[in-house]
Design a protein around this motif. Structure first.
Motif, PDB file in Angstrom:
ATOM      1  N   PRO A 244       0.394  -8.100   7.593  1.00  0.00           N
ATOM      2  CA  PRO A 244      -0.271  -8.448   6.318  1.00  0.00           C
ATOM      3  C   PRO A 244      -1.494  -6.993   5.508  1.00  0.00           C
ATOM      4  CG  PRO A 244      -0.870  -9.911   8.431  1.00  0.00           C
ATOM      5  CD  PRO A 244       0.163  -8.934   8.442  1.00  0.00           C
ATOM      6  N   TRP A 245      -1.579  -6.145   6.499  1.00  0.00           N
ATOM      7  CA  TRP A 245      -2.299  -5.640   7.037  1.00  0.00           C
ATOM      8  C   TRP A 245      -1.920  -4.211   5.829  1.00  0.00           C
ATOM      9  CZ3 TRP A 245      -7.556  -5.819   8.176  1.00  0.00           C
ATOM     10  CH2 TRP A 245      -8.355  -6.869   8.816  1.00  0.00           C
ATOM     11  N   ASP A 246      -0.621  -3.909   5.487  1.00  0.00           N
ATOM     12  CA  ASP A 246       0.940  -3.010   4.895  1.00  0.00           C
ATOM     13  C   ASP A 246       0.449  -3.599   3.417  1.00  0.00           C
ATOM     14  OD1 ASP A 246       1.525  -1.628   6.900  1.00  0.00           O
ATOM     15  OD2 ASP A 246       3.305  -3.080   7.444  1.00  0.00           O
ATOM     16  N   SER A 247      -0.692  -4.825   3.230  1.00  0.00           N
ATOM     17  CA  SER A 247      -0.385  -5.065   1.620  1.00  0.00           C
ATOM     18  C   SER A 247      -2.136  -5.279   1.348  1.00  0.00           C
ATOM     19  CB  SER A 247      -0.037  -6.560   1.408  1.00  0.00           C
ATOM     20  OG  SER A 247       1.196  -5.911   1.446  1.00  0.00           O
ATOM     21  N   GLY A 248      -2.344  -4.787   0.201  1.00  0.00           N
ATOM     22  CA  GLY A 248      -4.108  -5.482  -0.133  1.00  0.00           C
ATOM     23  C   GLY A 248      -3.597  -6.500  -1.639  1.00  0.00           C
ATOM     24  N   LEU A 249      -5.049  -7.237  -1.910  1.00  0.00           N
ATOM     25  CA  LEU A 249      -4.993  -7.812  -3.251  1.00  0.00           C
ATOM     26  C   LEU A 249      -5.194  -7.400  -4.217  1.00  0.00           C
ATOM     27  CD1 LEU A 249      -5.618 -10.925  -3.685  1.00  0.00           C
ATOM     28  CD2 LEU A 249      -6.913 -11.268  -3.396  1.00  0.00           C
ATOM     29  N   VAL A 250      -4.848  -7.564  -5.150  1.00  0.00           N
ATOM     30  CA  VAL A 250      -4.609  -6.414  -5.711  1.00  0.00           C
ATOM     31  C   VAL A 250      -4.754  -7.781  -7.446  1.00  0.00           C
ATOM     32  CG1 VAL A 250      -4.549  -4.483  -5.632  1.00  0.00           C
ATOM     33  CG2 VAL A 250      -2.816  -5.680  -6.877  1.00  0.00           C
ATOM     34  N   LEU A 251      -5.832  -7.290  -8.868  1.00  0.00           N
ATOM     35  CA  LEU A 251      -4.845  -8.114  -9.715  1.00  0.00           C
ATOM     36  C   LEU A 251      -4.607  -6.603 -11.159  1.00  0.00           C
ATOM     37  CD1 LEU A 251      -5.451  -9.841 -12.812  1.00  0.00           C
ATOM     38  CD2 LEU A 251      -7.750  -9.273 -13.170  1.00  0.00           C
ATOM     39  N   LEU A 252      -3.020  -7.445 -11.788  1.00  0.00           N
ATOM     40  CA  LEU A 252      -2.207  -6.203 -12.091  1.00  0.00           C
ATOM     41  C   LEU A 252      -2.325  -6.562 -13.816  1.00  0.00           C
ATOM     42  CD1 LEU A 252       0.562  -4.625 -10.320  1.00  0.00           C
ATOM     43  CD2 LEU A 252      -0.901  -3.542 -10.304  1.00  0.00           C
ATOM     44  N   VAL A 253      -2.964  -5.532 -14.781  1.00  0.00           N
ATOM     45  CA  VAL A 253      -3.318  -5.890 -15.933  1.00  0.00           C
ATOM     46  C   VAL A 253      -2.179  -4.735 -16.640  1.00  0.00           C
ATOM     47  CG1 VAL A 253      -4.447  -6.537 -17.835  1.00  0.00           C
ATOM     48  CG2 VAL A 253      -5.927  -6.860 -15.655  1.00  0.00           C
ATOM     49  N   ASP A 254      -1.718  -5.297 -17.746  1.00  0.00           N
ATOM     50  CA  ASP A 254      -0.771  -4.136 -18.548  1.00  0.00           C
ATOM     51  C   ASP A 254      -1.615  -3.740 -19.739  1.00  0.00           C
ATOM     52  OD1 ASP A 254       1.010  -3.127 -20.148  1.00  0.00           O
ATOM     53  OD2 ASP A 254       2.291  -4.967 -20.503  1.00  0.00           O
TER      54      ASP A 254
ATOM     55  N   LEU B 153       0.596  -1.302  -0.086  1.00  0.00           N
ATOM     56  CA  LEU B 153      -0.223   0.308   0.206  1.00  0.00           C
ATOM     57  C   LEU B 153       0.908   1.226  -0.376  1.00  0.00           C
ATOM     58  CD1 LEU B 153      -2.512  -0.736   2.604  1.00  0.00           C
ATOM     59  CD2 LEU B 153      -1.970  -1.399   0.146  1.00  0.00           C
ATOM     60  N   SER B 154       0.768   2.069  -0.851  1.00  0.00           N
ATOM     61  CA  SER B 154       0.803   3.964  -0.568  1.00  0.00           C
ATOM     62  C   SER B 154       0.263   4.987  -0.744  1.00  0.00           C
ATOM     63  CB  SER B 154       1.618   3.845  -2.070  1.00  0.00           C
ATOM     64  OG  SER B 154       1.371   3.676  -3.317  1.00  0.00           O
ATOM     65  N   PRO B 155       0.226   5.890   0.311  1.00  0.00           N
ATOM     66  CA  PRO B 155      -0.290   6.671   0.081  1.00  0.00           C
ATOM     67  C   PRO B 155      -0.990   7.435  -1.472  1.00  0.00           C
ATOM     68  CG  PRO B 155       1.243   7.901   1.163  1.00  0.00           C
ATOM     69  CD  PRO B 155       1.297   6.288   0.939  1.00  0.00           C
TER      70      PRO B 155
ATOM     71  N   GLU C 118      -4.481   1.795  11.265  1.00  0.00           N
ATOM     72  CA  GLU C 118      -5.455   0.655  12.774  1.00  0.00           C
ATOM     73  C   GLU C 118      -4.199   0.584  12.864  1.00  0.00           C
ATOM     74  OE1 GLU C 118      -9.595   1.260  11.184  1.00  0.00           O
ATOM     75  OE2 GLU C 118      -8.938  -0.951  11.963  1.00  0.00           O
ATOM     76  N   GLN C 119      -3.343  -0.306  12.311  1.00  0.00           N
ATOM     77  CA  GLN C 119      -2.120  -1.455  12.922  1.00  0.00           C
ATOM     78  C   GLN C 119      -1.500  -0.799  13.688  1.00  0.00           C
ATOM     79  OE1 GLN C 119      -3.811  -4.364  12.991  1.00  0.00           O
ATOM     80  NE2 GLN C 119      -5.518  -3.221  11.382  1.00  0.00           N
ATOM     81  N   PRO C 120      -0.556  -1.517  14.791  1.00  0.00           N
ATOM     82  CA  PRO C 120      -0.019  -0.850  15.434  1.00  0.00           C
ATOM     83  C   PRO C 120       1.847  -1.215  15.176  1.00  0.00           C
ATOM     84  CG  PRO C 120      -0.779  -2.684  16.630  1.00  0.00           C
ATOM     85  CD  PRO C 120      -1.485  -2.217  14.686  1.00  0.00           C
ATOM     86  N   SER C 121       1.819  -1.981  14.351  1.00  0.00           N
ATOM     87  CA  SER C 121       2.850  -2.291  13.782  1.00  0.00           C
ATOM     88  C   SER C 121       2.572  -3.239  12.105  1.00  0.00           C
ATOM     89  CB  SER C 121       3.361  -3.708  14.295  1.00  0.00           C
ATOM     90  OG  SER C 121       2.692  -4.410  14.767  1.00  0.00           O
ATOM     91  N   PRO C 122       3.596  -2.798  11.426  1.00  0.00           N
ATOM     92  CA  PRO C 122       3.830  -3.264   9.740  1.00  0.00           C
ATOM     93  C   PRO C 122       3.642  -4.856  10.294  1.00  0.00           C
ATOM     94  CG  PRO C 122       6.130  -2.647  10.117  1.00  0.00           C
ATOM     95  CD  PRO C 122       5.415  -2.504  11.974  1.00  0.00           C
TER      96      PRO C 122
END
Length: 468
Positions: A253-263, A117-119, A247-251
């Motif tokens: 699995p919540w630092d990533s999210g499920l995606v499909l990347l399509v070129d 995840l990135s802002p 909401e998570q106190p430390s790094p």
């Protein structure tokens, strides 16, 4: 250094242990899949999916009842029960998943993984639409209760040489014309036997492969880590990912999210409109309020003919065969609108089966009501004019789910309004170049302005935040 400990920019797509249906425990894989949660037409489409199979994924992504908190808790309990019963099983090792779907002459391939995840200020993942806070709150509550990413977002990037920037050709076509980077990983994977193959009731074929080889994963990462992506579908879920990470106190699995990347240089997406249903606004009242503000003309049906008058290039009807202008009674007989030449246009439908083309807004009205300080491409969007002028000023429709509903399919919108009353506002699609151009400037389009597709089927692979 970021919370995840990564210093490299760009897209960071990590393998994960996918949670998948055990084929022997369900009627068929097709029977347990669903469209994305916001595409399911409620209540009819929801009931259809629930009765297709007792384990249909819609019971997790769209739990329903009087108390949302109870619904979310039940979804979490259902997911845990299905895992305990062996209906859903985690794959033995982390993988990136090559996903393919084919239908209507369109082939789509991409990579499913856990994206760092990135802002928005990092400019790695570009949103292009505003979100509704109540929807984000609902998705966040569901994700907390299930501790899972239940369906992948659809993100696009361009892997052609022109956008590499360093002239290396890495990730696009190599000097010998063959694919490299993530594209090469995908092409090699599809030569093997898939983990699953299924054909959903819309006739689309879906296939999935797992990529676990460290060298293949490294090649995909080296390519994607130099790129950025546009959110094609899933703005509310992306906003949910970001909220829950905070909401998570430390790094973790919540630092990533499920995606499909399509070129999209290799597999272009289709961009369709999302239509509005205004259940509390009768069509005669809507038309009467438009006098003097827009031109209104009756359009002959049926729906494909009326959409042709609107000039919707996504509709599978012939173009350029109609006449321009209207009949003496003000109706349009097969007119084909040019979105670039006619300005803003909308097609209204009601419970009497009639269609009305609304176009040529009063320029002075637009100048007074459309917010200034934005690019012209944003100020002239149909969705901007709809929300600023029609909904906000002329019709004074409250901006809440009781008064505005969003439906992806034009026929479904017309069916709903004919059965339950109100006004359906049918929209034209936005050009993908316009979407990307505004996103790169950090300009958000009005919510539900676009529907990119084809969207990935929900239920083929899930991500448990407890398994990663």
């Amino acid at each position: 250094m970021s919370r995840t400990g990564l210093t490299r920019g760009g897209l960071r797509l990590s393998p994960f242990r996918g949670l998948r249906y055990a084929p022997e425990r369900v009627g068929s894989l097709a029977a347990v899949t669903s469209p994305p949660y916001d595409v399911v037409v409620r209540p009819d489409g929801l009931r259809h999916l629930e009765t297709a199979d007792p384990y249909n994924i819609v019971r997790l992504i769209l739990p329903h009842g009087a108390d949302p908190a109870v619904c979310h808790r039940q979804a979490g309990e259902t997911l845990r029960r299905w895992r305990a019963e062996g209906v859903l099983r985690a794959d033995p090792e982390p993988a990136l998943y090559v996903y393919e779907q084919y239908g209507e002459g369109l082939l789509q391939r991409g990579l499913i993984g856990a994206l760092r995840l990135s802002p928005p200020e990092e400019g790695v993942v570009l949103p292009h639409e505003d979100v509704m806070p109540d929807v984000v709150a609902d998705r966040a509550a569901l994700m907390r209760a299930t501790a899972a990413n239940l369906e992948p977002l659809l993100l696009t990037y361009r892997g052609d040489d022109a956008e590499d920037g360093d002239g290396s050709g890495e990730g696009g076509d190599g000097g010998d014309g063959g694919p490299r980077g993530a594209a090469a990983v995908i092409e090699r994977a599809v030569r093997g036997a898939p983990l699953l193959t299924t054909v959903t009731e819309d006739g689309r074929r879906h296939r999935l492969w797992a990529v676990t080889d460290p060298a293949e994963l490294a090649e995909a990462d080296a390519d994607l880590s130099r790129r950025r992506a546009l959110i094609a579908d899933g703005h509310h879920r992306w906003a949910t990912y970001l909220r829950l990470r905070e909401e998570q106190p430390s790094p973790g699995p919540w630092d990533s999210g499920l995606v499909l990347l399509v070129d999209t240089a290799r597999h272009p997406l289709r961009v369709r409109a999302i239509h509005r249903l205004l259940p509390r606004l009768p069509l005669p009242e809507a038309l009467d309020a438009l006098r003097g503000a827009f031109r209104v003309r009756r359009v002959d049906g049926p729906l494909p003919h009326a959409l042709k008058a609107l000039g919707d290039p996504a509709e599978p009807t012939e173009r350029g065969t109609g006449t321009t202008g209207g009949d003496e009674d003000g109706s349009l007989a097969g007119a084909s609108a040019d979105p670039g030449a006619t300005g803003n246009a909308f097609l209204l439908a009601g419970d009497d089966g009639s269609f009305h083309l609304v176009d040529r807004p009063d320029p002075a009205l637009l100048a007074r009501t459309v917010p200034a300080g934005r690019p012209r491409a944003w100020r002239t969007l149909d969705a901007t004019v709809l929300h600023s002028v029609l909904l906000g000023r002329i019709w004074e429709v409250p901006d809440d789910p009781e008064h505005i509903r969003y439906i992806h399919d034009a026929a479904a919108a017309v069916e709903q309004v004919e059965r339950h009353g109100g006004t359906a506002v049918l929209m034209r699609p936005v050009r993908e170049e316009t979407v990307r151009h505004l996103a790169e400037q950090g300009v958000m389009m009005p919510r539900k302005s676009t529907s990119f597709g084809p969207k990935p089927a929900t239920g083929l692979v899930l991500r448990s935040l407890g398994t990663d």
